[in-house]
Write a protein that holds these residues in place. Sequence first.
Motif, PDB file in Angstrom:
ATOM      1  N   GLY A  99     -38.882 -11.710   3.661  1.00 43.89           N
ATOM      2  CA  GLY A  99     -39.160 -12.487   4.864  1.00 43.89           C
ATOM      3  C   GLY A  99     -38.113 -13.545   5.142  1.00 43.89           C
ATOM      4  N   GLU A 100     -36.974 -13.436   4.496  1.00 43.84           N
ATOM      5  CA  GLU A 100     -35.892 -14.421   4.653  1.00 43.84           C
ATOM      6  C   GLU A 100     -35.375 -14.437   6.090  1.00 43.84           C
ATOM      7  N   THR A 101     -35.268 -15.617   6.659  1.00 38.18           N
ATOM      8  CA  THR A 101     -34.767 -15.759   8.034  1.00 38.18           C
ATOM      9  C   THR A 101     -33.597 -16.739   8.118  1.00 38.18           C
ATOM     10  N   SER A 102     -33.090 -17.162   6.965  1.00 35.23           N
ATOM     11  CA  SER A 102     -31.950 -18.076   6.962  1.00 35.23           C
ATOM     12  C   SER A 102     -31.106 -17.848   5.711  1.00 35.23           C
ATOM     13  N   VAL A 103     -29.853 -18.267   5.775  1.00 35.26           N
ATOM     14  CA  VAL A 103     -28.975 -18.221   4.611  1.00 35.26           C
ATOM     15  C   VAL A 103     -28.227 -19.548   4.524  1.00 35.26           C
ATOM     16  N   LYS A 104     -27.889 -19.924   3.314  1.00 36.85           N
ATOM     17  CA  LYS A 104     -27.088 -21.133   3.112  1.00 36.85           C
ATOM     18  C   LYS A 104     -25.640 -20.715   2.939  1.00 36.85           C
ATOM     19  N   PHE A 105     -24.758 -21.286   3.738  1.00 39.44           N
ATOM     20  CA  PHE A 105     -23.337 -20.964   3.653  1.00 39.44           C
ATOM     21  C   PHE A 105     -22.532 -22.238   3.829  1.00 39.44           C
ATOM     22  N   ASP A 106     -21.651 -22.494   2.890  1.00 40.29           N
ATOM     23  CA  ASP A 106     -20.802 -23.681   2.940  1.00 40.29           C
ATOM     24  C   ASP A 106     -21.636 -24.961   3.058  1.00 40.29           C
ATOM     25  N   GLY A 107     -22.768 -24.967   2.323  1.00 41.19           N
ATOM     26  CA  GLY A 107     -23.618 -26.150   2.272  1.00 41.19           C
ATOM     27  C   GLY A 107     -24.541 -26.342   3.463  1.00 41.19           C
ATOM     28  N   LYS A 108     -24.559 -25.393   4.387  1.00 42.64           N
ATOM     29  CA  LYS A 108     -25.374 -25.526   5.591  1.00 42.64           C
ATOM     30  C   LYS A 108     -26.347 -24.364   5.703  1.00 42.64           C
ATOM     31  N   ASP A 109     -27.581 -24.657   6.144  1.00 45.54           N
ATOM     32  CA  ASP A 109     -28.576 -23.604   6.373  1.00 45.54           C
ATOM     33  C   ASP A 109     -28.401 -23.025   7.768  1.00 45.54           C
ATOM     34  N   TYR A 110     -28.249 -21.702   7.829  1.00 48.41           N
ATOM     35  CA  TYR A 110     -28.137 -21.000   9.110  1.00 48.41           C
ATOM     36  C   TYR A 110     -29.400 -20.182   9.323  1.00 48.41           C
ATOM     37  N   HIS A 111     -30.155 -20.525  10.352  1.00 49.93           N
ATOM     38  CA  HIS A 111     -31.392 -19.812  10.669  1.00 49.93           C
ATOM     39  C   HIS A 111     -31.057 -18.650  11.606  1.00 49.93           C
TER      40      HIS A 111
END
Length: 217
Positions: A99-111
């Motif tokens: 159910g993941e709807t976001s990823v963390k990349f370069d210290g930031k959460d992207y929804h």
Amino acid sequence: MLSTTQLNTMLELQDKMNTKVNPQWLTAGYQYLRAAMIEAVEGIEHHGWKWWKAQTKDLPQLQMELVDIWHFALSAIIIEFDGDIQRSAKTISEQLESGETSVKFDGKDYHFSQQGILDNLELLSGLCAAKRFSVPLFIQIVEQADMTPDELYRQYVGKNILNFFRQDNGYKEGSYIKIWQGQEDNEHLVEVLNSLDIQLQDYSNLVYQGLRQRYPN
């Protein structure tokens, strides 16, 4: 959502195709996620993103780029699990069920569930550059490109089987016939795919048999 049968079929086909190219592909050091990154950028081009000129979205080409990304992603996942298809399929299933709807990349959460397809393709390319791949993000992009997971499976199997068929019938040697009965081989493939139920257990074998029955002796 992609079924266990579909995942196993695609992973097995990818392993067979890679092995056909190089029996030692698992340890060859091929940069599959780099290739996926390039395909993601090409997908952005096919969608159109330039604000300073008129552009038309080429949806079929964008979908083809996504199918290519999936080829490279599956290869990278198989390598991650040392060629173990079952573990690879299990990991993909777990990601899809998370159910993941976001990823963390370069210290930031992207929804990514709240982003448009261009931002998501850009995010995917960034993750691939960092040697990471998010299956939920990819499936979000697939759906934003007007494809269902079943359609991804259908197009993936079709492209993979056509590549096998070409190789088995002299493509490398130059003896393969690409046009017969007034149609290119990819047109015959579309007709074969449209005639089959993707839920069939031996779907990929039936696609191959369908092409073989049509091909000139």
